[in-house]
Design a protein around this motif. Structure first.
Motif, PDB file in Angstrom:
ATOM      1  N   PHE A 391     -74.115  38.897-112.873  1.00  0.00           N
ATOM      2  CA  PHE A 391     -73.429  39.487-113.619  1.00  0.00           C
ATOM      3  C   PHE A 391     -74.735  40.714-114.927  1.00  0.00           C
ATOM      4  CE2 PHE A 391     -73.246  39.568-118.557  1.00  0.00           C
ATOM      5  CZ  PHE A 391     -71.919  40.725-118.792  1.00  0.00           C
ATOM      6  N   TYR A 392     -75.825  39.966-114.220  1.00  0.00           N
ATOM      7  CA  TYR A 392     -76.850  41.183-115.124  1.00  0.00           C
ATOM      8  C   TYR A 392     -76.880  42.138-113.521  1.00  0.00           C
ATOM      9  CZ  TYR A 392     -81.725  41.878-116.833  1.00  0.00           C
ATOM     10  OH  TYR A 392     -82.818  42.481-117.852  1.00  0.00           O
ATOM     11  N   ALA A 395     -73.882  43.763-114.889  1.00  0.00           N
ATOM     12  CA  ALA A 395     -73.791  45.084-116.494  1.00  0.00           C
ATOM     13  C   ALA A 395     -74.741  45.953-116.096  1.00  0.00           C
ATOM     14  CB  ALA A 395     -74.338  44.089-117.280  1.00  0.00           C
ATOM     15  N   ARG A 396     -75.735  46.292-115.140  1.00  0.00           N
ATOM     16  CA  ARG A 396     -76.234  47.321-115.003  1.00  0.00           C
ATOM     17  C   ARG A 396     -75.754  48.637-114.246  1.00  0.00           C
ATOM     18  NH1 ARG A 396     -77.313  45.313-119.083  1.00  0.00           N
ATOM     19  NH2 ARG A 396     -79.920  44.866-119.556  1.00  0.00           N
TER      20      ARG A 396
ATOM     21  N   ALA B  46     -71.199  39.391-125.227  1.00  0.00           N
ATOM     22  CA  ALA B  46     -71.123  38.708-123.844  1.00  0.00           C
ATOM     23  C   ALA B  46     -69.400  39.510-123.076  1.00  0.00           C
ATOM     24  CB  ALA B  46     -70.288  37.549-123.812  1.00  0.00           C
ATOM     25  N   ALA B  49     -69.538  43.468-123.083  1.00  0.00           N
ATOM     26  CA  ALA B  49     -70.279  43.789-121.564  1.00  0.00           C
ATOM     27  C   ALA B  49     -69.395  43.130-120.133  1.00  0.00           C
ATOM     28  CB  ALA B  49     -72.112  43.612-122.002  1.00  0.00           C
ATOM     29  N   PHE B  82     -74.178  49.638-122.157  1.00  0.00           N
ATOM     30  CA  PHE B  82     -75.404  49.037-122.559  1.00  0.00           C
ATOM     31  C   PHE B  82     -75.563  47.483-123.257  1.00  0.00           C
ATOM     32  CE2 PHE B  82     -79.685  47.952-122.171  1.00  0.00           C
ATOM     33  CZ  PHE B  82     -79.948  47.989-120.753  1.00  0.00           C
ATOM     34  N   LEU B  83     -75.778  46.628-123.004  1.00  0.00           N
ATOM     35  CA  LEU B  83     -76.020  45.445-123.434  1.00  0.00           C
ATOM     36  C   LEU B  83     -77.442  44.778-122.962  1.00  0.00           C
ATOM     37  CD1 LEU B  83     -75.402  42.942-125.045  1.00  0.00           C
ATOM     38  CD2 LEU B  83     -74.882  41.739-122.754  1.00  0.00           C
ATOM     39  N   ALA B  84     -78.478  45.032-123.933  1.00  0.00           N
ATOM     40  CA  ALA B  84     -79.596  44.145-123.456  1.00  0.00           C
ATOM     41  C   ALA B  84     -79.696  42.526-124.163  1.00  0.00           C
ATOM     42  CB  ALA B  84     -80.324  44.985-124.837  1.00  0.00           C
ATOM     43  N   PHE B  85     -80.002  42.294-122.685  1.00  0.00           N
ATOM     44  CA  PHE B  85     -79.111  40.500-122.831  1.00  0.00           C
ATOM     45  C   PHE B  85     -80.581  39.887-123.987  1.00  0.00           C
ATOM     46  CE2 PHE B  85     -76.916  39.147-119.415  1.00  0.00           C
ATOM     47  CZ  PHE B  85     -76.874  40.581-118.899  1.00  0.00           C
ATOM     48  N   PRO B  88     -82.665  37.502-121.200  1.00  0.00           N
ATOM     49  CA  PRO B  88     -82.937  38.598-119.694  1.00  0.00           C
ATOM     50  C   PRO B  88     -83.092  37.125-118.851  1.00  0.00           C
ATOM     51  CG  PRO B  88     -84.292  39.506-121.547  1.00  0.00           C
ATOM     52  CD  PRO B  88     -83.881  38.835-121.677  1.00  0.00           C
ATOM     53  N   ILE B  89     -81.876  37.873-117.537  1.00  0.00           N
ATOM     54  CA  ILE B  89     -82.418  36.859-116.503  1.00  0.00           C
ATOM     55  C   ILE B  89     -83.267  37.583-115.604  1.00  0.00           C
ATOM     56  CG2 ILE B  89     -80.716  35.779-114.254  1.00  0.00           C
ATOM     57  CD1 ILE B  89     -79.723  35.894-117.059  1.00  0.00           C
ATOM     58  N   GLU B 156     -85.833  45.102-121.441  1.00  0.00           N
ATOM     59  CA  GLU B 156     -84.708  45.902-121.528  1.00  0.00           C
ATOM     60  C   GLU B 156     -84.353  47.175-121.888  1.00  0.00           C
ATOM     61  OE1 GLU B 156     -82.818  43.195-119.225  1.00  0.00           O
ATOM     62  OE2 GLU B 156     -81.625  43.455-121.008  1.00  0.00           O
ATOM     63  N   GLN B 159     -84.994  49.873-119.488  1.00  0.00           N
ATOM     64  CA  GLN B 159     -83.584  49.699-118.379  1.00  0.00           C
ATOM     65  C   GLN B 159     -82.991  50.399-118.964  1.00  0.00           C
ATOM     66  OE1 GLN B 159     -82.280  46.439-117.618  1.00  0.00           O
ATOM     67  NE2 GLN B 159     -84.338  45.666-116.507  1.00  0.00           N
TER      68      GLN B 159
END
Lengths: 437, 253
Positions: A391-392, A395-396, B46, B49, B82-85, B88-89, B156, B159
């Motif tokens: 998903f990450y 999402a980019r 969420a 996104a 754009f979503l800044a998590f 972040p993963i 983030e 990005q």
């Protein structure tokens, strides 16, 4: 012996009679072959009741009514095949074997440094090469392994490589085994590699076919690394989707030698690799890495053994499985640490990525430790693609398929990154993604 | 209108989390969404996104007039969201720079722009890393792997700068940051501000809003926006907490 494969065993025994009559050999070789067929006669084919073959049923392999093809016949296809050789364009020397027999027209040998021998084993047998007679089959257990005995009984050809002491062979040596033609050919390629003290060599083995047919390859490669020698070995197994491939890699590591082997499996219907490294003197270091990429109903089994017989040896092992569709993986990683092998450092890991609900892995680390001052670690993981990571990436802006490929590649690269031949590594990485798309 | 959320209701595993959200964001505006834990802030982010585990039971979301809920996450990124998590993963084995180049070229392709070649890409990286004072050493590592909390949040924003979105949603980007890291993140966001671009800041703390000054502040509570106002609303929340607003809401219901 299983009654279901007894008939198959008898067929091979009968075939041996013909083989022996039609292909007379030196006294020495005839004796080796005969002892091997006797062992095979008493062992028969393994069954799933044998612990070592619990997850891999070789009945279809045994029962395959193979056509013995004792001579390569390109039927005028040489030019076409020559233009499409797997990894045909990577730099270096290449020995090509068709249905187990050396094919000079598909081979490519550049000038070799003085003292280096790269030849067909058939030629070495013919010349009654004493080095071959001294080492052939010596580090192998053909007494108790059916397929090793079978290969030895029918041993005719393969590669014989000898690197003299203190020589560094810079260009990789590619041994290419092609199966060609209809009618379920069987071949028993046999390779013997001797790396002298302080020498180095990079060896690539590739098993492939010119078609999509049913056939059986039963290969053995013996690698003897001298003192302080460095051996890089890469095996690409990309047989036809209907083929059976059973292979043994046997490594003997002398004092302070360094041997690293990578096995990459794409092909085959039923595949079994036995890779064994015996560290018979102090200071040896062995790496056995593997990548398995399974799809459809493929069954790919890797049995490895790291045998620490002496003190102060290191072993590293990492196997990665990427399994899609209904494919099956088997990983059995043995580590023996013998009573004398103090200060052993052995690491093993195997990771599996299951891309479908029906894919399956049987993973078994097996550590038998008799010394008391050693480090041994092992780990096994099994999982799916990480949904959060997927998903990450999406999402980019990265489309789903590309995002999946990025994650699969990252997983497989833990093995592929170690492959020292850059153009080969890149080709394998590209094949990985084509294979799973 | 850049973003229009109309009467949005959403469930997860049968439990209703959002109960009728209405929100309009115009180009150039900064909106802050505040609210106590569990009020539905991160759920909203969420859903915007494109996470699929929520069931939308009612309402719609329009992004420049397009039905956002119809688009895949990567299409939303392409459209300019754009979503800044919040968390972040980490993606082991995936090099940050290679990932970013794939992302930048994917959104450029979506927007009908040419791919950036290696040189152009590196130039852009150099320019944008400055905004958040991010060491280019981090770009040689795997995505977010082994980054500190502050580095992850700055990455983030970096990005975000690389992907040039129209609407940025910052999901608790300030949580867990010390004041210096917070300033760097806020400066980054402010540096990217333009009359066409909008930002939705989701936060728990008023503190961030000292540095990113919002045009509108909304209070999310029990899945609804129960109060909206200007930046002074945030200050009032900081002073009195959520209790007075909750009480008012309880009376109204």
């Amino acid at each position: 012996m299983s009654p279901t494969t007894q008939h198959a065993t008898e067929r091979y025994l009968a075939e041996f009679q013909t083989f022996e009559r039609d292909h007379p050999a030196s006294m020495w070789l005839a004796g080796v072959r005969r002892r091997a067929i006797e062992r095979f006669a008493s062992l028969g084919f393994p069954t799933v009741r044998d612990e070592e073959w619990k997850y891999t049923d070789v009945t279809p392999v045994a029962n395959l009514a193979v056509t013995p093809i004792f001579r390569a016949n390109l039927n005028g296809d040489a030019a076409r095949i020559s233009g499409n050789l797997p990894f045909g364009d990577i730099a270096g020397h290449r020995l090509t074997f068709v249905n187990g027999h050396y094919s000079p027209e598909l081979s490519h040998l550049e000038t070799l440094p003085a003292g280096v021998t790269v030849s067909s084993l058939a030629a070495a047998f013919e010349n009654q090469n004493e080095v071959v007679q001294e080492h052939f089959g010596k580090i192998l257990d053909a007494e108790n392994e059916s397929f090793a005995a079978l290969n030895t009984a029918f041993a005719q050809d393969g590669a014989f490589v000898q690197i003299p002491s203190n020589l560094q062979l810079e260009t990789p040596l590619h041994l290419l085994f092609l199966t060609h033609g209809e009618g379920a050919p069987v071949s028993h390629p046999r390779n013997l590699v001797l790396a002298g003290d302080n020498s180095s060599v990079t060896l690539i083995e590739t098993y492939a076919s010119t078609g999509e047919g049913v056939y059986f390859t039963n290969a053995i490669t013996e690698v003897i690394a001298g003192k302080n020698a460095r051996v890089e070995h890469i095996k690409n197994q990309m047989e036809s989707p209907k083929a059976f491939h059973i292979a043994t890699l046997q490594i003997a590591a002398s004092r302070d030698s360094w041997v690293r082997s990578h096995t990459v499996n794409f092909g085959g219907r039923i595949v079994r690799n036995n890779a064994t490294a015996v560290m018979g003197d102090e200071g040896g270091e062995v790496t056995l890495n593997g990548l398995v990429v399974g799809k459809d109903a493929q069954h790919i089994d890797n049995h490895t053994t790291m045998d620490h017989a002496m003190p102060h040896c290191l072993s590293h092992e990492h196997y990665a499985h990427v399994l899609d569709d209904q494919s099956n993986g088997v990983f059995n990683g043995k580590i023996f640490v013998r009573l004398d092998a103090q200060k052993t450092d052995a690491k093993q890991s195997n990771r599996t990525l299951l891309l479908s609900r029906d894919a399956q892995i049987n993973a078994k680390p097996q550590l038998e430790i008799f010394a008391d001052d050693v480090k041994c670690t092992h780990g096994a993981t099994i999982g799916q693609l990480d949904e959060d990571a997927l998903f990450y990436l999406r999402a980019r802006g990265i489309p789903e398929i590309a995002a999946r490929n990025i994650l699969i590649r990252a997983f497989a690269n833990e093995v592929l990154d170690g492959i020292p031949v850059e153009d080969l590594r890149q080709k394998l990485e590209a094949m990985l993604l084509t294979r799973l798309s | 209108m850049l973003l229009e959320i109309k009467d949005l209701h959403a469930n997860i595993e049968g439990k209703e989390i959002l109960r009728g959200i209405n929100l309009t964001v115009n180009p150039g505006e900064i909106h802050a969404i505040m609210g106590p834990n569990g009020s539905g802030k991160s759920t909203l982010a969420a859903i915007l996104a494109g996470r699929k585990e929520y069931e939308i039971t009612q309402g719609e979301i329009l992004f420049e007039g397009k039905d956002l809920l119809d688009l895949e996450p990567e299409e939303r990124a392409g459209e300019g969201l754009f979503l800044a998590f919040q968390y972040p993963i980490e993606i082991p084995g995936v090099n940050t720079q290679i990932f970013l180049r794939a992302a930048v070229n994917a959104v450029r392709k979506y927007r009908g722009q040419e791919d950036l070649d290696a040189m152009q890409f590196l130039k852009l990286v150099k320019e944008k890393t400055k905004i958040v004072e991010l060491s280019d050493q981090l770009l040689k590592r795997s995505v977010n792997e082994g980054f500190s909390g502050g580095e992850k949040k700055r990455a983030e924003i970096f990005q975000m700068a690389m992907l040039d979105p129209k609407l940025s949603i910052l999901d608790e980007t300030d949580s867990g940051l010390d004041i210096d890291a917070l300033k760097i993140v806020a400066n980054g966001v402010n540096a990217l501000k333009s009359p066409e671009k909008s930002t939705v800041v989701i936060t728990h703390y008023q503190r961030l809003l000292d540095y990113i000054v919002p045009d509108f502040v909304h209070v999310l509570y029990q899945g609804r926006i129960i109060q909206s106002g200007g930046k002074e609303l945030a200050l009032e929340l900081e002073r009195a907490g959520y209790d007075p607003i909750k009480a008012q809401f309880a009376e109204a219901v």
